[in-house]
Design a protein around this motif. Structure first.
Motif, PDB file in Angstrom:
ATOM      1  N   LEU A   1      -4.045   6.204   4.962  1.00  0.00           N
ATOM      2  CA  LEU A   1      -3.187   7.521   4.360  1.00  0.00           C
ATOM      3  C   LEU A   1      -3.890   8.072   3.375  1.00  0.00           C
ATOM      4  O   LEU A   1      -3.309   8.845   2.348  1.00  0.00           O
ATOM      5  N   HIS A   2      -5.199   7.860   2.890  1.00  0.00           N
ATOM      6  CA  HIS A   2      -6.065   8.368   1.911  1.00  0.00           C
ATOM      7  C   HIS A   2      -7.219   9.128   2.815  1.00  0.00           C
ATOM      8  O   HIS A   2      -7.179   9.703   3.710  1.00  0.00           O
TER       9      HIS A   2
ATOM     10  N   PRO B   1       0.796  -1.252  -0.228  1.00  0.00           N
ATOM     11  CA  PRO B   1      -0.042   0.229  -0.011  1.00  0.00           C
ATOM     12  C   PRO B   1       0.720   1.283   0.016  1.00  0.00           C
ATOM     13  O   PRO B   1       1.865   1.365   0.064  1.00  0.00           O
ATOM     14  N   THR B   2       0.214   2.472  -0.234  1.00  0.00           N
ATOM     15  CA  THR B   2       0.765   3.564   0.166  1.00  0.00           C
ATOM     16  C   THR B   2       1.510   3.978   1.232  1.00  0.00           C
ATOM     17  O   THR B   2       0.844   3.478   2.364  1.00  0.00           O
ATOM     18  N   ILE B   3       2.690   4.569   1.451  1.00  0.00           N
ATOM     19  CA  ILE B   3       3.332   4.594   2.619  1.00  0.00           C
ATOM     20  C   ILE B   3       3.696   6.220   2.820  1.00  0.00           C
ATOM     21  O   ILE B   3       3.784   6.634   4.427  1.00  0.00           O
TER      22      ILE B   3
ATOM     23  N   GLN C   1     -13.331   2.158  11.238  1.00  0.00           N
ATOM     24  CA  GLN C   1     -12.688   1.464  12.091  1.00  0.00           C
ATOM     25  C   GLN C   1     -11.264   1.393  12.064  1.00  0.00           C
ATOM     26  O   GLN C   1     -10.317   1.713  12.847  1.00  0.00           O
ATOM     27  N   GLU C   2     -10.619   0.842  10.958  1.00  0.00           N
ATOM     28  CA  GLU C   2      -9.194   0.513  10.688  1.00  0.00           C
ATOM     29  C   GLU C   2      -8.563   1.806  10.866  1.00  0.00           C
ATOM     30  O   GLU C   2      -7.349   1.898  11.504  1.00  0.00           O
ATOM     31  N   GLU C   3      -8.934   2.808   9.976  1.00  0.00           N
ATOM     32  CA  GLU C   3      -8.175   3.837   9.717  1.00  0.00           C
ATOM     33  C   GLU C   3      -8.101   4.733  11.147  1.00  0.00           C
ATOM     34  O   GLU C   3      -7.191   5.268  11.397  1.00  0.00           O
ATOM     35  N   ILE C   4      -9.050   5.010  11.779  1.00  0.00           N
ATOM     36  CA  ILE C   4      -9.194   5.461  13.127  1.00  0.00           C
ATOM     37  C   ILE C   4      -8.048   4.734  13.973  1.00  0.00           C
ATOM     38  O   ILE C   4      -7.538   5.531  14.783  1.00  0.00           O
ATOM     39  N   ARG C   5      -7.966   3.553  14.076  1.00  0.00           N
ATOM     40  CA  ARG C   5      -7.063   2.898  14.843  1.00  0.00           C
ATOM     41  C   ARG C   5      -5.810   3.254  14.383  1.00  0.00           C
ATOM     42  O   ARG C   5      -4.795   3.273  15.504  1.00  0.00           O
TER      43      ARG C   5
END
Length: 587
Positions: free
Chosen positions: A304-305, A198-200, A310-314
């Motif tokens: 990062l987009h 994925p993007t980093i 749930q996952e992005e908040i974590r």
């Protein structure tokens, strides 16, 4: 250094170069080395001009001139140019995003602190990245873990390739340096998609606040800014591990292979204690539990987009998770990722478009013997928008095996295999729940086929049993919470903390997914499962159904077979009601 396989796998993904130190050797020594066909050892380093720019930046805005977002992005573009990267590889308008956040969305007081203190410290941290990496590899050689079978396990930074079980262990300081690279967009982007990575870099995150402004995106960046401010004022000195877990598709004498349907239908493992909570969130769970990340197949999803569920908040409140996106390729159906030790830095409120960074969070989780915080997170990706296909046999098996892969402690594969191979269960030394033989009374399984009145009578006749079992389960959870508060629990007693995995944005069936996770946690011999409904109306009867099933002491095989029967009818269109109504119409 140059001969290390782990370093070779990840070096093309890093902004550093290998450089020999021949310029520092006396001429006569170099001639002697050449005569012996022995060259000087290569070491990691920044290109000279990049190092000079970082040194200037580390001296503060008075020397570097970095005092606003516009100049900051110019410095980022210059660093990338010195690394040989093209600006075409950055998200369009990302510079406007950096300018917008640091010049308009950040207060004057915050800006002075950021450019005067935090940014110079980040530059200093970046300067030390080569030495941090070299120390990391040296330490990995000194402390190679040894499995009970006597096989060495490398934990050095490398690409955790698909279908290869393995672990990477990084210091929090090294993680901070790598994430600083992400902030400055210093990682090469070419080749990442080819390797299913994925993007980093942070360019797409910043461009998201410019192209289509959203308060939640601003607050995601606030979480990351707060993280850098914290580590630059006081660097944490713990460790974080990232493990790729695999259920081999082919037979293996050392691992449990990807289970077939018979594995589940014939299981006599008792369902583990199950607690439903209608308030609270997974990351605040007070027990010793493996916390489920409702993951994308690409680790981190839209962190990062523009993603903010749930996952992005974590990933925003535990930013050290982001570094796994550097070296963890896309998960396949038989894979999961487990992360141990990621520290939480941020408080928040809201969800999706209402997400707001709400200040500092002090993580009081104790450390384990390896220096990792006792926060365990498992990333498992559910099928995305499966529709009616989720009731097909293949999809049902895929989802159950995905959860099982994540929930199983793969370091104890041989113990699992011995138990399941013998076709019987026994108390494990690891503290997993003991199995109880299947009850002689089969009325529980047949309740679905009886009349409403008969079903009600059956439910009433077991109310006393259900009450006693509920009391025992409550005692178990209170004991787990007490031990966790006192720092007494060890990893062998780790349960599962989860919720509506694969539902919501992914479109999964809430009722079926809750039962799938219960099956998987039980078969993985986890001592308990705690389920956070976050007030979702679709799971309002979960507790009632769970108590009924538990009161009849169903095994994993019992519940699996009922799910298969229901899913078959749903798939063929002979029923369109939910699993709970189908199973227990009287409720």
């Amino acid at each position: 250094m140059e001969e290390r396989g782990d370093l070779r796998s990840v070096l093309p993904l890093l902004p550093l170069v290998m450089r020999d130190s021949s310029h520092s050797w006396p001429r006569r020594v170099l001639e002697a080395l050449k005569a012996k066909s022995t060259g000087p050892e290569l070491s990691l380093s920044w290109p000279r001009r990049v190092l000079e720019a970082l040194k200037a930046m580390s001296r503060g805005p008075e020397f570097s001139g970095l005092s606003n977002g516009h100049v900051l992005f110019d410095a980022i573009a210059d660093l990338r140019k010195q690394l040989g990267f093209s600006d075409d590889n950055l998200a369009t308008d990302s510079g406007h995003g950096y300018s917008l956040f640091f010049d308009d969305l950040m207060s004057g007081e915050e800006s002075i602190k950021w450019f005067g203190e935090t940014l110079p410290s980040m530059a200093c941290l970046l300067m030390h990245l080569p030495s941090l990496l070299e120390a990391h590899y040296r330490d990995c050689d000194k402390s190679r873990e040894i499995e009970e079978r006597g096989l060495p396990i490398g934990t050095g930074l490398r690409v955790l390739e698909s279908q290869e079980a393995g672990m990477v262990v990084l210091s929090q300081e090294l993680i901070g340096a790598l994430l600083a690279c992400s902030f400055f967009c210093l990682f090469p982007s070419i080749g990442r998609s080819f390797r299913n990575l994925p993007t980093i870099n942070f360019d797409y995150l910043f461009v998201s606040i410019h192209n289509s402004y959203s308060p939640s995106q601003k607050h995601k960046i606030k979480c990351l800014v707060h993280y850098f401010e914290r580590i630059c004022s006081c660097m944490p000195m713990g460790f974080v591990s990232f493990e790729r877990k695999v259920l081999p598709l082919n037979g293996s004498s050392l691992h449990i292979s990807y289970p077939k349907t018979d594995f589940w239908s014939k299981s006599i493992v008792e369902l583990c204690p199950f607690k439903v909570l209608h308030s609270g969130v997974i990351e605040d769970q007070p027990y010793e539990a493996l916390e489920v990340d409702f993951a994308n197949q690409y680790f981190g999803g839209g962190a990062l987009h523009r993603g903010c569920v749930q996952e992005e908040i974590r990933f925003m409140i535990n930013p050290e998770l982001i570094v796994g996106m550097l070296f963890a390729p896309r998960m396949e159906d038989n894979e999961a990722l487990e992360i141990v030790g990621a520290e939480r830095f941020c408080n928040y409120r809201g969800y999706a478009s209402t997400f707001v960074f709400s200040g500092n969070y002090v993580d009081h989780k104790p450390l384990d013997i390896r220096g990792r915080r006792r926060t365990r997170i498992v990333a498992i990706d559910a099928l995305c928008h499966p529709g009616i296909q989720q009731y097909g046999a293949d999809c049902l098996l895929r989802e159950t095996n995905k959860a099982f892969c994540g929930f199983m402690d793969h370091s104890k594969c041989h113990q699992y295999m011995n138990i399941f191979k013998e076709g019987k269960l026994q108390d494990l030394d690891n503290g997993a729940h003991a199995a109880i033989s299947k009850t002689e009374d089969d009325s529980g399984i047949k309740a679905r086929n009886c009349s409403d009145r008969e079903a009600e009578a059956t439910a009433c006749s077991t109310s006393t049993t259900a009450m006693n079992r509920s009391t025992q389960v409550t005692d178990l959870f209170e004991e787990a919470k007490l031990k966790n508060d006192q720092g007494l629990n060890c990893c062998e007693n780790v349960g599962i903390a989860t919720g509506n995995w694969g539902c919501g944005a992914f479109g999964g069936d809430h009722e079926l997914k809750s039962m799938i996770q219960w099956l998987a946690a039980s078969q993985a011999l986890r001592p308990f499962l705690v389920y956070y409904t976050v007030g979702d109306k679709a799971t309002k009867r979960l507790e009632q159904v769970q108590e009924w099933i538990s009161s009849h002491y169903w095994t994993v095989g019992d519940l699996w077979n009922m799910m298969v029967e229901y899913s078959s009818q749903r798939y063929q269109g002979t029923t369109n009601i939910g699993f709970f109504d189908w199973l227990l119409p009287c409720l």
